[in-house]
Motif scaffolding. Structure first.
Motif, mmCIF file in Angstrom:
data_model
loop_
_atom_site.group_PDB
_atom_site.id
_atom_site.type_symbol
_atom_site.label_atom_id
_atom_site.label_comp_id
_atom_site.label_asym_id
_atom_site.label_seq_id
_atom_site.Cartn_x
_atom_site.Cartn_y
_atom_site.Cartn_z
ATOM 1 N N VAL A 64 0.789 -1.333 0.017
ATOM 2 C CA VAL A 64 -0.071 0.000 -0.303
ATOM 3 C C VAL A 64 0.773 1.406 -0.038
ATOM 4 O O VAL A 64 1.867 1.263 0.575
ATOM 5 C CB VAL A 64 -0.850 -0.141 1.350
ATOM 6 C CG1 VAL A 64 -1.827 -1.231 1.230
ATOM 7 C CG2 VAL A 64 -0.158 -0.033 2.569
ATOM 8 N N GLU A 65 0.410 2.149 -0.731
ATOM 9 C CA GLU A 65 1.163 3.581 -0.831
ATOM 10 C C GLU A 65 0.310 4.621 -0.315
ATOM 11 O O GLU A 65 -0.973 4.906 -0.634
ATOM 12 C CB GLU A 65 1.531 3.744 -2.273
ATOM 13 C CG GLU A 65 2.438 2.645 -2.721
ATOM 14 C CD GLU A 65 2.771 3.157 -4.268
ATOM 15 O OE1 GLU A 65 2.093 4.030 -4.721
ATOM 16 O OE2 GLU A 65 3.695 2.139 -4.838
ATOM 17 N N GLU A 81 -4.075 -7.074 2.701
ATOM 18 C CA GLU A 81 -3.837 -8.429 2.997
ATOM 19 C C GLU A 81 -2.640 -8.854 2.553
ATOM 20 O O GLU A 81 -1.962 -9.756 3.273
ATOM 21 C CB GLU A 81 -4.961 -9.323 2.479
ATOM 22 C CG GLU A 81 -6.329 -8.994 3.034
ATOM 23 C CD GLU A 81 -7.550 -9.958 2.403
ATOM 24 O OE1 GLU A 81 -7.044 -10.722 1.525
ATOM 25 O OE2 GLU A 81 -8.659 -9.690 2.776
ATOM 26 N N ARG A 82 -2.303 -8.539 1.347
ATOM 27 C CA ARG A 82 -0.710 -8.855 0.874
ATOM 28 C C ARG A 82 0.235 -8.414 1.484
ATOM 29 O O ARG A 82 1.286 -9.035 1.943
ATOM 30 C CB ARG A 82 -0.726 -8.377 -0.716
ATOM 31 C CG ARG A 82 -1.776 -9.091 -1.394
ATOM 32 C CD ARG A 82 -1.371 -8.994 -2.925
ATOM 33 N NE ARG A 82 -0.924 -7.419 -3.259
ATOM 34 C CZ ARG A 82 -2.016 -6.774 -3.858
ATOM 35 N NH1 ARG A 82 -3.211 -7.381 -4.075
ATOM 36 N NH2 ARG A 82 -1.882 -5.584 -4.269
ATOM 37 N N ASP A 138 -6.259 5.834 7.501
ATOM 38 C CA ASP A 138 -4.805 5.687 8.198
ATOM 39 C C ASP A 138 -4.512 3.903 8.545
ATOM 40 O O ASP A 138 -5.499 3.448 9.041
ATOM 41 C CB ASP A 138 -4.570 6.631 9.401
ATOM 42 C CG ASP A 138 -4.717 7.941 8.938
ATOM 43 O OD1 ASP A 138 -4.355 8.241 7.956
ATOM 44 O OD2 ASP A 138 -5.152 8.787 9.800
ATOM 45 N N ILE A 139 -3.694 3.663 8.326
ATOM 46 C CA ILE A 139 -3.282 2.068 8.378
ATOM 47 C C ILE A 139 -1.969 1.899 9.313
ATOM 48 O O ILE A 139 -0.842 2.467 8.870
ATOM 49 C CB ILE A 139 -3.134 1.528 7.153
ATOM 50 C CG1 ILE A 139 -4.411 1.612 6.082
ATOM 51 C CG2 ILE A 139 -3.001 -0.031 7.352
ATOM 52 C CD1 ILE A 139 -4.322 1.092 4.783
ATOM 53 N N THR A 140 -2.165 1.197 10.326
ATOM 54 C CA THR A 140 -1.007 0.922 11.145
ATOM 55 C C THR A 140 -1.016 -0.924 11.130
ATOM 56 O O THR A 140 -1.901 -1.643 11.560
ATOM 57 C CB THR A 140 -1.178 1.242 12.593
ATOM 58 O OG1 THR A 140 -1.273 2.936 12.647
ATOM 59 C CG2 THR A 140 -0.023 0.985 13.459
ATOM 60 N N TYR A 180 -7.392 3.526 -1.596
ATOM 61 C CA TYR A 180 -7.261 2.125 -0.447
ATOM 62 C C TYR A 180 -7.511 0.979 -1.210
ATOM 63 O O TYR A 180 -8.572 0.947 -2.046
ATOM 64 C CB TYR A 180 -8.411 2.259 0.656
ATOM 65 C CG TYR A 180 -8.770 1.296 1.407
ATOM 66 C CD1 TYR A 180 -7.679 0.960 2.655
ATOM 67 C CD2 TYR A 180 -9.725 0.328 1.359
ATOM 68 C CE1 TYR A 180 -7.888 -0.103 3.384
ATOM 69 C CE2 TYR A 180 -9.844 -0.732 2.217
ATOM 70 C CZ TYR A 180 -8.885 -0.837 3.169
ATOM 71 O OH TYR A 180 -9.073 -2.063 4.058
ATOM 72 N N ASP A 181 -6.970 -0.089 -0.993
ATOM 73 C CA ASP A 181 -6.997 -1.284 -1.632
ATOM 74 C C ASP A 181 -6.915 -2.532 -0.418
ATOM 75 O O ASP A 181 -5.982 -2.640 0.031
ATOM 76 C CB ASP A 181 -5.984 -1.643 -2.561
ATOM 77 C CG ASP A 181 -6.012 -3.019 -3.425
ATOM 78 O OD1 ASP A 181 -6.782 -3.750 -2.776
ATOM 79 O OD2 ASP A 181 -5.502 -2.918 -4.408
#
Length: 776
Positions: free
Chosen positions: A306-307, A318-319, A352-354, A312-313
């Protein structure tokens, strides 16, 4: 008095109940004794049983609630009657009191002699037989037969045949036996007439129809079942829609309903999917935190899929989880758990992803169990495991093991589940496989630009006797080519990390139209290969080949005339590859790098060193076009031939340019050439580069059509032949065009239309290139 009342009431209650069965097979209702007007008197002195043939009298008496010595009780007598009926052993039961004794008259249900199906052509007996519960030598009951009838109807319903009818019939035999025959009228399949979507604003109905597995009926789907209504497929479609929206940034999407309405004439269904898309999110801040000692979060950032700033993907998240788990696991840390924490800001439309990297539950592999492999040997499956009994449980290694087992191609399904072991820190890996046929017989024909009209026949067994050995015999007869190949490969020779095999071959080629001669090769090759890890592999091969150049045209170049005769090739070669493609068959992302060396001269008549290398990369363009079939493929290759030892050099060992490796030019149409005769001479140095855009066509995906636009660049030079009329120009040649790939039930058809954009005056061009294959 009580006995007389019981007899009278039983006689009046025995009127038959109409069922769809022959009269002699109709089940009868329990004959209930009339309630006594006063408490029963007397003691039971005995129980007499009559009418039984197979069932012991003592067994029947054991079901009675009244036993000798008990006081007569009408209620207990009634419940005894019901208990006997409930066993399912009897068609009819009569319980009466005769003086101080009880008489039990029974009529046993028949025994099933066989179960048969009639009228079924769309669903085989092998599919229906496991669904029914009636079995030969089992007790027949009408209730069980009706239940089996419903199960058969359910099978047809799952195949979209809602108009199917099933009628169970009995054929009476001697000794109270019956044949049960299910007469089936299959009816027509109820196809999906229309697929609609409600609530979709971001994507059109036509785009979403390509996402779901269910398809609308069409004439070209005669070989497919995707347009047959299947309720289970609708649930799968809901998940496909949800994941598609998640990949496109819609983190709040909900597929609230998937409904189907049957047409009044029961000929088709109207399917409707209801969606709540929500808003589209971009990726905000992406962080990695770690509580593991020695793990630097920043060093793991390159593993993320992810960038920040992109859409959002959900699949990319998951990857990323799997990639982080694998990366930490490869560093020797066995117990790893990666948890993505997603925080939505609906107003800013940002996510936001942690990724929290922490120590997982400590568990060890106690045992690996395998089931479902009736043919394939256990060791063939076990050697694909990247984890062994006694090792620390590693989810990443389990996933890799499952993928390796699936890649064998021996099984229709392969799953690995973790089950509790004998202790809280022990895990049993339960491996369940479903075997499928691994033998292949192919027969086909077609046309190839290089070989002309052809016929092809092959026999192959990819899992010989369940050992994993791949054996193959292939023959091809064509206008300009004849080839017979026999090969055997053991992918795990001596149960080690070593793939070994042997090839025997016979090849003749008619090159009189392009090079002025015919050639024949007869020989064998011994192969061996091994893996350093999941990505890096090295292979070795030794070849011993007798080559012959004959039937040279009278007008052929004198440099070709000099090549007449036989030579023996003794060659050893090795290839080292690094492969990170997502698929070896149809890659859509990743790349592969190969370098190799061939050395000839250890015996034989020729001596040379041939260096070769190639690279291919695949860039998915789904994020730009919304379709995974958009792929940019970049390929490049280089080769260098260097003779040594002073032995004569043969034309069949040189490189040639044109055809498959440079479209827009005919086979061997570019590169060094004897201009007066027009014969290609081949070269010692070659390089090629291809840029190709693969894209879907605006046609249903079931047709198997894929479009291509390409630019090929290449150069061939450094021919050892010199003299008047010999042209050897190393300047690049360029060809460009479009192509079509069609995956048909009988093979892959490729059609390329290419124009030579940069060429020399003596080069030979080709506008249309056509190829046909019977397998892909």
């Amino acid at each position: 008095m009580v006995a007389n009342r019981l007899l009278l009431l039983a006689a009046t209650c025995l009127a038959p109940v109409a069922l769809a069965w022959p009269a002699e097979a109709q089940p009868r209702q329990p004959r209930q004794p009339a309630p006594a007007a006063a408490p029963a008197q007397g003691i039971v002195r005995g129980i007499d049983v009559a009418g039984n043939q197979r069932i012991e009298q003592d067994t029947i008496r054991s079901y009675m609630l009244l036993q000798p010595g008990d006081a007569f009780d009408a209620d207990r007598l009634d419940r005894s009657l019901r208990t006997l009926f409930a066993t399912g052993l009897f068609r009819d039961v009569t319980v009466t009191r005769v003086g101080d004794r009880i008489r039990v008259q029974v009529e046993e249900n028949p025994i099933v002699n066989r179960v048969a199906f009639e009228g079924n052509s769309k669903v085989s007996d092998d599919v229906l037989r496991p669904e029914v519960q009636l079995r030969p030598r089992a007790v027949f009951t009408p209730q069980q037969a009706q239940a089996d009838r419903q199960r058969i109807l359910d099978v047809y319903a799952r195949r979209g045949r809602f108009a199917a009818r099933v009628e169970p019939k009995l054929i009476q035999l001697d000794q109270n036996r019956v044949d049960v025959v299910f007469e089936i009228t299959e009816g027509d399949a109820a196809l999906v007439s229309r697929i609609n979507f409600v609530g979709n604003n971001a994507f059109s109905d036509s785009r979403l129809r390509d996402v779901v597995a269910t398809r609308e009926q069409a004439w070209y789907r005669i070989l497919s079942t995707s347009d047959i209504y299947d309720p289970e497929r609708l649930n799968f479609d809901r998940e496909l829609l949800r994941r598609y929206y998640l990949r496109s940034g819609y983190a709040d999407v909900q597929v609230t309903a998937a409904t189907a309405e049957l047409a009044p004439d029961r000929s088709g269904f109207f399917v409707t999917y209801t969606l709540d898309e929500g808003v589209r999110y971009r990726v905000g801040q992406v962080q990695i935190t770690s509580t593991l000692r020695g793990v630097d979060p920043e060093a793991l950032r390159r593993e993320l899929a992810v960038e920040e700033g992109g859409w959002y993907d959900g699949d990319a998240v998951e990857r990323s989880v799997e990639a982080l788990s694998d990366a930490v696991g490869l560093r020797g840390i066995p117990f790893v758990e990666v948890r993505p924490r997603v925080v939505r800001d609906r107003e800013a439309r940002r996510v936001d992803i942690t990724f929290e990297v922490a120590e997982g539950t400590r568990a060890y592999v106690e045992r690996i169990d395998i089931q479902g492999n009736a043919r394939t040997q256990d060791r063939v499956i076990r050697r694909e495991f990247r984890i062994a009994e006694g090792d620390a449980f590693n989810a990443a290694q389990v996933r890799r093991s499952r993928q390796r087992i699936r890649d064998l191609g021996y099984f229709g399904q392969a799953e690995i589940t973790a089950q509790p072991g004998s202790a809280p820190d022990r895990t049993v890996l339960q491996t369940t496989v479903t075997e499928r046929a691994t033998g292949e017989i192919s027969l086909g024909g077609g046309f190839s630009t290089d070989a002309g009209f052809l016929t092809d026949f092959g026999v192959r067994e990819r899992n010989f006797l369940g050992t994993g050995i791949d054996a193959r015999l292939q023959t091809m007869l064509a206008q300009r080519r004849t080839q017979v190949d026999f090969s055997v490969t053991d992918p795990s020779f001596l149960d080690r990390n070593l793939a070994a095999g042997i090839d025997l071959f016979y090849v003749t080629r008619n090159l009189t139209e392009t090079s002025g001669y015919r050639e024949k090769r007869v020989g064998m090759a011994l192969r061996a290969g091994y893996e350093f890890n999941e990505r890096v592999r090295q292979s070795w091969a030794y070849s011993l080949v007798q080559r012959d150049i004959f039937d040279i045209s009278s007008g052929a170049s004198r440099f070709i005339q000099e090549q007449r005769g036989q030579t023996l090739l003794s060659q050893i070669g090795t290839t080292l590859s690094y492969d990170v493609r997502d698929s070896r068959i149809e890659p859509k992302s990743g790349y592969i790098i190969r370098v190799g060396t061939d050395v000839a001269g250890l015996g034989g008549d020729v001596a040379y060193v041939r260096l070769r290398g190639d690279v291919a990369g695949y860039i998915p363009l789904e994020r730009f076009f919304g379709d995974s079939d958009y792929v940019l493929a970049l390929q490049a290759g280089v080769g260098q031939l260097t003779p040594w030892g002073g032995r004569p050099e043969r034309i069949i060992d040189r490189f040639f340019l044109g055809g498959d490796n440079l479209r827009g030019f005919s086979l061997a149409g570019a590169g060094p050439r004897d201009v007066p005769s027009g014969d290609p001479l081949g070269g010692r140095l070659i390089w090629t580069q291809t840029t190709e855009l693969r894209f879907p066509l605006p046609l249903p995906s079931e047709l198997g059509l894929l479009g291509r636009a390409f630019v090929d660049v290449g150069s061939l030079s450094n021919t050892p032949v010199t003299g008047t009329g010999v042209a050897d120009d190393s300047s690049p040649r360029v060809g460009a065009g479009v192509g079509l790939s069609w995956r048909t039930p009988v093979g892959l058809i490729n059609i390329d239309l290419a124009q030579a954009l940069v060429k020399k005056s003596y080069d030979e061009t080709q506008l249309v290139r056509f190829g046909f294959g019977t397998r892909f």
